[in-house]
Design an enzyme around this catalytic site. Structure first.
Site, mmCIF file in Angstrom:
data_model
loop_
_atom_site.group_PDB
_atom_site.id
_atom_site.type_symbol
_atom_site.label_atom_id
_atom_site.label_comp_id
_atom_site.label_asym_id
_atom_site.label_seq_id
_atom_site.Cartn_x
_atom_site.Cartn_y
_atom_site.Cartn_z
ATOM 1 N N ASP A 46 25.387 45.200 39.407
ATOM 2 C CA ASP A 46 26.059 44.374 39.044
ATOM 3 C C ASP A 46 27.330 43.505 39.771
ATOM 4 O OD1 ASP A 46 27.179 44.222 35.922
ATOM 5 O OD2 ASP A 46 28.204 43.306 37.578
ATOM 6 N N SER A 47 26.775 42.447 39.414
ATOM 7 C CA SER A 47 28.262 41.422 40.664
ATOM 8 C C SER A 47 29.746 42.104 40.933
ATOM 9 C CB SER A 47 27.879 40.236 40.247
ATOM 10 O OG SER A 47 28.166 39.880 39.211
ATOM 11 N N CYS B 166 20.487 37.754 26.222
ATOM 12 C CA CYS B 166 21.273 37.635 24.640
ATOM 13 C C CYS B 166 21.655 36.109 24.952
ATOM 14 C CB CYS B 166 22.320 38.423 25.400
ATOM 15 S SG CYS B 166 23.005 38.476 26.332
ATOM 16 N N ASP C 203 18.648 42.760 32.145
ATOM 17 C CA ASP C 203 19.884 42.156 30.940
ATOM 18 C C ASP C 203 21.162 41.439 31.398
ATOM 19 O OD1 ASP C 203 20.887 42.199 28.432
ATOM 20 O OD2 ASP C 203 21.726 44.159 29.271
ATOM 21 N N ALA D 58 27.395 47.183 43.899
ATOM 22 C CA ALA D 58 27.457 45.576 43.822
ATOM 23 C C ALA D 58 27.170 44.688 44.096
ATOM 24 C CB ALA D 58 29.613 45.999 43.661
ATOM 25 N N PHE E 122 22.349 44.478 36.572
ATOM 26 C CA PHE E 122 23.360 43.487 35.341
ATOM 27 C C PHE E 122 23.640 45.192 34.633
ATOM 28 C CE2 PHE E 122 19.960 40.558 35.713
ATOM 29 C CZ PHE E 122 20.880 39.625 36.526
ATOM 30 N N ARG F 145 18.309 51.049 24.760
ATOM 31 C CA ARG F 145 18.827 51.957 25.382
ATOM 32 C C ARG F 145 17.257 53.484 24.889
ATOM 33 N NH1 ARG F 145 24.401 49.501 26.732
ATOM 34 N NH2 ARG F 145 24.288 49.967 24.795
HETATM 35 N N1 SAH Z 1 23.107 46.111 29.878
HETATM 36 C C1 SAH Z 1 24.021 46.114 30.135
HETATM 37 C C2 SAH Z 1 25.147 45.179 29.549
HETATM 38 C C3 SAH Z 1 24.881 43.714 30.692
HETATM 39 S S1 SAH Z 1 26.394 42.369 30.353
HETATM 40 C C4 SAH Z 1 24.445 46.900 29.018
HETATM 41 O O1 SAH Z 1 23.469 47.162 28.600
HETATM 42 O O2 SAH Z 1 25.958 47.089 28.469
HETATM 43 C C5 SAH Z 1 25.700 41.191 32.148
HETATM 44 C C6 SAH Z 1 26.164 41.641 33.551
HETATM 45 O O3 SAH Z 1 26.249 40.832 34.114
HETATM 46 C C7 SAH Z 1 27.910 41.497 33.266
HETATM 47 O O4 SAH Z 1 28.273 43.324 33.900
HETATM 48 C C8 SAH Z 1 27.984 41.167 34.886
HETATM 49 O O5 SAH Z 1 29.176 41.664 35.652
HETATM 50 C C9 SAH Z 1 26.858 41.403 35.515
HETATM 51 N N2 SAH Z 1 26.342 39.541 36.169
HETATM 52 C C10 SAH Z 1 26.346 38.631 36.009
HETATM 53 N N3 SAH Z 1 26.242 37.796 36.795
HETATM 54 C C11 SAH Z 1 25.632 38.254 37.585
HETATM 55 C C12 SAH Z 1 24.565 38.041 38.734
HETATM 56 N N4 SAH Z 1 24.442 37.245 39.565
HETATM 57 N N5 SAH Z 1 23.929 39.474 40.423
HETATM 58 C C13 SAH Z 1 24.308 40.640 39.372
HETATM 59 N N6 SAH Z 1 25.007 41.248 38.217
HETATM 60 C C14 SAH Z 1 26.011 39.977 37.916
#
Ligand code: SAH
Length: 387
Positions: free
Chosen positions: A244-245, A331, A291, A271, A222, A206
């Site tokens: 984010d979903s 990850c 991510d 969302a 995400f 970050r």
């Molecule tokens: N980048 C973040 C961590 C991401 S964790 C950080 O720095 O803290 C992964 C995220 O992806 C979660 O919040 C989850 O809700 C989201 N996610 C999972 N499937 C998804 C999708 N199909 N579309 C959008 N978001 C999604």
């Protein structure tokens, strides 16, 4: 105490320092034991190898605690916890880091994250479960938290015959904990958030993103708690869109933006499913962060996971502005660095873009990789310049 005797030849893995012995590598166990007990591990020729937790129900039946014939007791746990904390004292802010990273800190299956005044603990194996109170006491002595909260609500515990557990283990734990990371403020939802509530493993990545954000239109896909978004704002981005979903994640992101940049019109959060958003968005972004959650939770899911990374990255490459920068991550522990690179580079080639590698990223030093336990290496990232 019982003795576990390995099948001939299977002592090699222990000699090489690996902390796991699989059920199929054990010839027999002599003596009385209760699952989760410490046992002595011997080679087929009767040579002492290690002290380990034994759980016959788990595929990883032996988790090695020591290669010496020494008592594994409260004092031992105190020493290991102190070692883990002292190691981080070299480089980390103890109020925003991972304090204990399981096998990497020779405390198998145990994770402790530190968020401001609160610690969050996760235990994934039966043997370690027995020592939880000692771990808590050692942490209190070592870092004096206001509270310790347990987040052992992860499905893998079933493989060890363990139930899901959450709750206060020590002191008081507010619903929302405030944490400062590199001068950025975050609310952490330790009780309801995903995993332990916040991903401290992206801290350095970050900070790197912040350096590239000036004047850019940023898409943080995400976003979860909005970590990358807040850093992009501080770095002087022109606009930041977080996606984010999960509606809860969007709420957390908005709160964290408000905490640092109240009433700043540069930010908006949506969302929505990542693939849908990437399909319908235009080409306004010149800095994109991808991510996603672990696409492969198991080795069997590897093929699908690689396809997932490829598809996701193709969409970003197709839409990112010329001169754009892509921060793309995986990850999934089951996806190797090489596999991830191949998926991303294939995506770049499919989109016909010319791409240069600016940085190759990984997990920070508070998530160290024990060289004898390569499974601990999981976070991979590429920062790409797209012509
Ligand atoms: N980048 C973040 C961590 C991401 S964790 C950080 O720095 O803290 C992964 C995220 O992806 C979660 O919040 C989850 O809700 C989201 N996610 C999972 N499937 C998804 C999708 N199909 N579309 C959008 N978001 C999604």
């Amino acid at each position: 105490m019982a003795n576990a005797i390995l099948i001939p030849g299977k002592e090699k893995r222990v000699y090489s320092g690996h902390p796991w012995v699989f059920r199929s590598d054990i010839a027999r166990v002599e003596g009385d034991f209760t699952p989760g007990d410490i046992v002595s591990v011997y080679s087929s020729k009767g040579k002492f190898l290690a002290k380990a937790f034994y759980n016959p129900q788990s595929q990883i039946s032996l988790r090695i605690m020591s290669l010496h014939d020494e008592p594994i007791d409260r004092a031992f746990i105190f020493r290991r916890v102190k070692e883990a904390v002292d190691y981080r004292r070299m480089f980390a802010d103890l109020r925003s880091c991972r304090l204990i990273f399981a096998e990497s800190d020779r405390l198998p299956a145990l994770i402790v994250d530190s968020f401001g005044d609160v610690l969050v603990l996760q235990c994934l194996a039966l043997g370690m479960e027995r020592f939880k109170q000692d771990v808590v006491d050692a942490l209190v002595e070592e870092v004096h938290p206001q509270g310790i909260y347990e987040r052992s609500d992860v499905p893998v515990r079933r493989l060890e015959g363990l139930e899901q557990l959450t709750g206060v283990m020590y002191g008081t734990v507010p619903d929302r904990v405030e944490m400062v990371e590199n001068g950025v403020h975050f609310w952490v939802d330790v009780k309801e958030g995903q995993k332990t509530g916040f991903f401290v493993d992206q801290r350095e990545n970050r900070a790197l993103l912040e350096r590239y954000a000036r004047g850019r239109s940023v898409l943080n896909m995400f976003c979860y708690t909005g970590g990358f978004s807040v850093y992009a704002m501080r770095g002087g981005a022109k606009l930041v869109h977080s996606v984010d979903s999960s509606a809860k994640a969007i709420d957390l992101t908005n709160k964290n933006i408000a905490l640092n940049f109240p009433d700043d019109a540069r930010h908006a959060a949506y969302a929505e499913d990542a693939f849908k958003y990437l399909d319908r968005m235009g080409d306004q972004y010149d800095l994109i962060i991808l991510d996603p959650p672990a696409f492969a939770k198991h080795r069997d899911a590897l093929r699908n996971a690689l396809q997932g990374y490829r598809k996701l990255n193709v969409k970003a490459f197709e839409k990112i502005k010329p001169g754009g920068i892509l921060f793309t991550f995986s990850c999934s522990q089951a996806v190797s660095k090489e596999n991830f690179r191949t998926a991303v580079f294939t995506a770049a080639a499919m989109s016909g873009r010319n791409v240069r590698i600016l940085h190759q990223l990984t997990q920070p030093a508070d998530h160290p990789v024990n060289i004898y336990h390569p499974e601990g290496e999981y976070l991979k990232g590429l920062v790409l310049y797209v012509e």
